[in-house]
Design an enzyme around this catalytic site. Structure first.
Site, PDB file in Angstrom:
ATOM      1  N   ASP A  83      -8.113   4.205   1.201  1.00 26.59           N
ATOM      2  CA  ASP A  83      -7.154   4.412   2.287  1.00 26.59           C
ATOM      3  C   ASP A  83      -7.886   4.951   3.514  1.00 26.59           C
ATOM      4  O   ASP A  83      -8.444   6.046   3.475  1.00 26.59           O
ATOM      5  CB  ASP A  83      -6.077   5.391   1.838  1.00 26.59           C
ATOM      6  CG  ASP A  83      -4.907   5.464   2.789  1.00 26.59           C
ATOM      7  OD1 ASP A  83      -4.971   4.882   3.891  1.00 26.59           O
ATOM      8  OD2 ASP A  83      -3.900   6.099   2.424  1.00 26.59           O
ATOM      9  N   CYS A 129       0.863  -1.183   0.000  1.00 28.18           N
ATOM     10  CA  CYS A 129       0.000   0.000   0.000  1.00 28.18           C
ATOM     11  C   CYS A 129       0.902   1.236   0.000  1.00 28.18           C
ATOM     12  O   CYS A 129       2.071   1.150  -0.365  1.00 28.18           O
ATOM     13  CB  CYS A 129      -0.999  -0.016   1.155  1.00 28.18           C
ATOM     14  SG  CYS A 129      -0.294   0.224   2.801  1.00 28.18           S
ATOM     15  N   THR A 130       0.377   2.342   0.410  1.00 30.75           N
ATOM     16  CA  THR A 130       1.130   3.591   0.348  1.00 30.75           C
ATOM     17  C   THR A 130       2.125   3.711   1.504  1.00 30.75           C
ATOM     18  O   THR A 130       3.326   3.816   1.294  1.00 30.75           O
ATOM     19  CB  THR A 130       0.162   4.795   0.343  1.00 30.75           C
ATOM     20  OG1 THR A 130      -0.761   4.637  -0.739  1.00 30.75           O
ATOM     21  CG2 THR A 130       0.925   6.108   0.173  1.00 30.75           C
ATOM     22  N   GLY A 131       1.616   3.695   2.740  1.00 32.09           N
ATOM     23  CA  GLY A 131       2.469   3.972   3.888  1.00 32.09           C
ATOM     24  C   GLY A 131       2.819   2.784   4.759  1.00 32.09           C
ATOM     25  O   GLY A 131       3.592   2.916   5.702  1.00 32.09           O
ATOM     26  N   ASN A 132       2.225   1.620   4.488  1.00 31.64           N
ATOM     27  CA  ASN A 132       2.486   0.394   5.248  1.00 31.64           C
ATOM     28  C   ASN A 132       2.172   0.571   6.740  1.00 31.64           C
ATOM     29  O   ASN A 132       2.842   0.019   7.593  1.00 31.64           O
ATOM     30  CB  ASN A 132       3.918  -0.098   5.027  1.00 31.64           C
ATOM     31  CG  ASN A 132       4.162  -1.516   5.516  1.00 31.64           C
ATOM     32  OD1 ASN A 132       5.185  -1.787   6.140  1.00 31.64           O
ATOM     33  ND2 ASN A 132       3.254  -2.428   5.261  1.00 31.64           N
ATOM     34  N   THR A 133       1.111   1.348   7.021  1.00 31.63           N
ATOM     35  CA  THR A 133       0.657   1.482   8.410  1.00 31.63           C
ATOM     36  C   THR A 133      -0.825   1.131   8.566  1.00 31.63           C
ATOM     37  O   THR A 133      -1.317   1.088   9.691  1.00 31.63           O
ATOM     38  CB  THR A 133       0.882   2.913   8.956  1.00 31.63           C
ATOM     39  OG1 THR A 133       0.160   3.842   8.148  1.00 31.63           O
ATOM     40  CG2 THR A 133       2.357   3.264   9.001  1.00 31.63           C
ATOM     41  N   CYS A 134      -1.531   0.891   7.463  1.00 32.96           N
ATOM     42  CA  CYS A 134      -2.973   0.593   7.545  1.00 32.96           C
ATOM     43  C   CYS A 134      -3.342  -0.649   6.743  1.00 32.96           C
ATOM     44  O   CYS A 134      -3.470  -1.741   7.287  1.00 32.96           O
ATOM     45  CB  CYS A 134      -3.800   1.784   7.033  1.00 32.96           C
ATOM     46  SG  CYS A 134      -3.522   3.336   7.888  1.00 32.96           S
ATOM     47  N   ARG A 135      -3.505  -0.471   5.422  1.00 34.30           N
ATOM     48  CA  ARG A 135      -4.066  -1.542   4.594  1.00 34.30           C
ATOM     49  C   ARG A 135      -3.153  -2.752   4.438  1.00 34.30           C
ATOM     50  O   ARG A 135      -3.588  -3.891   4.676  1.00 34.30           O
ATOM     51  CB  ARG A 135      -4.433  -0.988   3.203  1.00 34.30           C
ATOM     52  CG  ARG A 135      -5.582  -0.016   3.254  1.00 34.30           C
ATOM     53  CD  ARG A 135      -5.777   0.687   1.936  1.00 34.30           C
ATOM     54  NE  ARG A 135      -4.682   1.636   1.708  1.00 34.30           N
ATOM     55  CZ  ARG A 135      -4.571   2.395   0.635  1.00 34.30           C
ATOM     56  NH1 ARG A 135      -5.454   2.307  -0.333  1.00 34.30           N
ATOM     57  NH2 ARG A 135      -3.573   3.247   0.522  1.00 34.30           N
TER      58      ARG A 135
END
Length: 143
Positions: free
Chosen positions: A114, A8-14
């Site tokens: 997101d 994903c984008t930031g590797n803190t959620c999805r």
């Protein structure tokens, strides 16, 4: 052991939720793949967001020890599958790593929005979508 890397984008959620669900659902045992996750635009070492930890925990995945990782060329090259949360992630990965195009996929046909910065209900909706996609991935790779 071969790896499946959720992106994903930031590797803190999805993508951490996808990695956690893959493990919690027995995906590693069923497919023989080790689960990992990474972000396209992140820094190493960030914890999963509190709402991602909570929403994933409600579905049996423990993200409390997760720390973000930037996707590297080495990780992309050595992964068996790179599974993206959106079409934009897919396009960017194909652009960055054209030699890996045959192993890049999206988790679901539609983008997983997101939830970053959203409330717990927003994270729960994303978690439900991700869980559905991960279950389908495990089923297709277990055949």
């Amino acid at each position: 052991m071969d790896k499946i890397v959720f992106i994903c984008t930031g590797n803190t959620c999805r993508s951490p939720m996808a990695e956690g669900f893959f493990r919690a659902l027995g995906g590693e045992e069923k497919t023989g793949l080790t689960a990992a996750s990474a972000g396209l635009y992140t820094e190493n070492g960030l914890p999963a967001s509190a709402n991602a930890v909570a929403a994933a925990g409600e579905r049996g995945a423990d993200l409390s020890a997760h720390r973000s990782r930037q996707l590297t060329a080495e990780t992309a090259e050595h992964a068996k599958y790179l599974v993206c949360m959106t079409g934009a992630h897919y396009d960017r990965l194909c652009e960055l790593f054209p030699d890996c195009a045959d192993k890049i996929f999206t988790l679901l046909p539609e983008d997983i929005s997101d939830p970053f910065g959203g409330d717990l209900a927003t994270y729960r909706r994303s978690a439900a979508e991700i869980d559905k996609g991960v279950q389908a991935v495990i089923e297709s790779l277990s055949r």
